[in-house]
Design an enzyme around this catalytic site. Structure first.
Site, mmCIF file in Angstrom:
data_model
loop_
_atom_site.group_PDB
_atom_site.id
_atom_site.type_symbol
_atom_site.label_atom_id
_atom_site.label_comp_id
_atom_site.label_asym_id
_atom_site.label_seq_id
_atom_site.Cartn_x
_atom_site.Cartn_y
_atom_site.Cartn_z
ATOM 1 N N ASP A 6 0.813 -1.219 0.000
ATOM 2 C CA ASP A 6 0.000 0.000 0.000
ATOM 3 C C ASP A 6 0.846 1.268 0.000
ATOM 4 O O ASP A 6 2.037 1.253 0.342
ATOM 5 C CB ASP A 6 -0.871 0.035 1.269
ATOM 6 C CG ASP A 6 -2.005 -0.963 1.239
ATOM 7 O OD1 ASP A 6 -2.016 -1.830 0.342
ATOM 8 O OD2 ASP A 6 -2.867 -0.883 2.137
ATOM 9 N N HIS A 23 -6.228 3.009 -3.896
ATOM 10 C CA HIS A 23 -6.093 3.290 -2.460
ATOM 11 C C HIS A 23 -6.430 4.747 -2.163
ATOM 12 O O HIS A 23 -5.921 5.322 -1.206
ATOM 13 C CB HIS A 23 -4.675 2.947 -2.000
ATOM 14 C CG HIS A 23 -4.533 2.711 -0.521
ATOM 15 N ND1 HIS A 23 -5.467 2.025 0.227
ATOM 16 C CD2 HIS A 23 -3.562 3.075 0.362
ATOM 17 C CE1 HIS A 23 -5.076 1.969 1.496
ATOM 18 N NE2 HIS A 23 -3.922 2.607 1.602
ATOM 19 N N HIS A 42 3.678 -2.300 3.069
ATOM 20 C CA HIS A 42 3.732 -0.968 2.466
ATOM 21 C C HIS A 42 5.079 -0.774 1.767
ATOM 22 O O HIS A 42 6.133 -0.970 2.408
ATOM 23 C CB HIS A 42 3.549 0.110 3.535
ATOM 24 C CG HIS A 42 2.239 0.032 4.262
ATOM 25 N ND1 HIS A 42 1.995 -0.905 5.252
ATOM 26 C CD2 HIS A 42 1.089 0.742 4.119
ATOM 27 C CE1 HIS A 42 0.756 -0.752 5.693
ATOM 28 N NE2 HIS A 42 0.186 0.235 5.023
#
Length: 281
Positions: free
Chosen positions: A86, A138, A231
């Protein structure tokens, strides 16, 4: 910041990052406020046309990246795991792509629209497509969607859909709500935009514990069929990546995208992933 931000400024004004303020669902722990991102400097409108003309010959809209052939993987018969990253693309994303390419691994990247528009964002996204990775939405600014109006939710998702399509020629079919914060309004907008909501089964908490050994241990113990949350903006997560891949491969796992994990049977608006607790930052 590269000239790509000019294109995005033309498509829609660049906005600041929203700060999450609300409890995402009854009985849950409030999401901690995130530090707002610094907005890009204003651009002289008179210079936009000239800059756009300079960009277009370099990146013709007709020359989109070509993905590799579709794979036929039955995760009901073999041990699969979907690694997801992410908040990028960022300055470390290219290094992660190198690691994944070196092992022939495909992952899923849930990207932030503003990040796509800045730095090496366009290059990284085009590379993701050509190397077989999946790209998910996102939001534009990592806003907590449950704290926004329906129009705000729509804007966060639509702007990112637009910029990713402009760069890659592909419409995303997945989204991940920041902080895991979702609800009926978020689901309705996601359904309208053709986006399935992807949460996670294993949270490595790499955003909190910036330790590659801890991240490796949490990711590499994922059970079969898991969606693993990480991430690509943290150097320690990149450092952990080779070890995560090696340990999961040693356990006989096949690395797949989220859509491959679910056999392509993902319904827009529906939630997928067992760990529904919000990410606390």
């Amino acid at each position: 910041m590269r000239l790509w931000i000019v294109l995005i400024a033309l498509m829609a004004g660049v906005g600041g990052c929203a700060t999450p303020v609300a409890v995402v669902r009854p009985g849950s722990v409030p999401v901690a406020a995130a530090a707002p991102a610094t907005p890009p400097p204003p651009v002289d409108p008179g210079a936009l046309a000239a800059k756009l003309a300079a960009i277009q010959p370099q990146w013709p809209r007709s020359r989109y990246p070509v993905p590799p052939g579709k794979r036929h993987i039955d995760c009901g018969r073999i041990k699969c795991v979907a690694l997801t990253y992410d908040d990028g693309p960022g300055e470390h994303t290219g290094q992660l792509l190198d690691i994944l390419a070196g092992r022939g691994v495909r992952a899923t990247f849930f990207v932030i629209g503003r990040m796509v528009a800045e730095g090496d964002g366009p290059h990284n996204l085009r590379r993701m497509v050509t190397e077989g990775h999946e790209i998910g939405n996102h939001t534009w600014s990592h806003a907590q969607l449950t704290a926004l109006s329906e129009a705000g939710i729509r804007g966060e998702l639509s702007r990112t859909q637009g910029v990713v399509h402009h760069v890659t020629g592909r419409w995303m079919t997945l989204m991940r709500p920041p902080y895991g914060a979702t609800g009926k309004r978020v689901a309705a907008v996601a359904r309208d935009r053709g986006l399935a909501q992807i949460l996670w089964d294993v949270d490595t908490k790499d955003w909190r514990d910036r330790d590659s050994l801890i991240v490796t241990r949490r990711a590499s113990t994922a059970p079969p069929g898991s969606v693993v949350l990480m991430h690509d903006i943290h150097p320690t997560t990149i450092e952990a990546a080779p070890h995560v891949l090696d340990q999961l491969a040693a356990r006989g796992y096949t690395f797949v995208t989220v859509s491959e994990l679910y056999g392509g049977k993902l319904a827009p608006g529906e939630e997928y992933g067992e760990d529904r607790e919000p990410v606390r930052r």
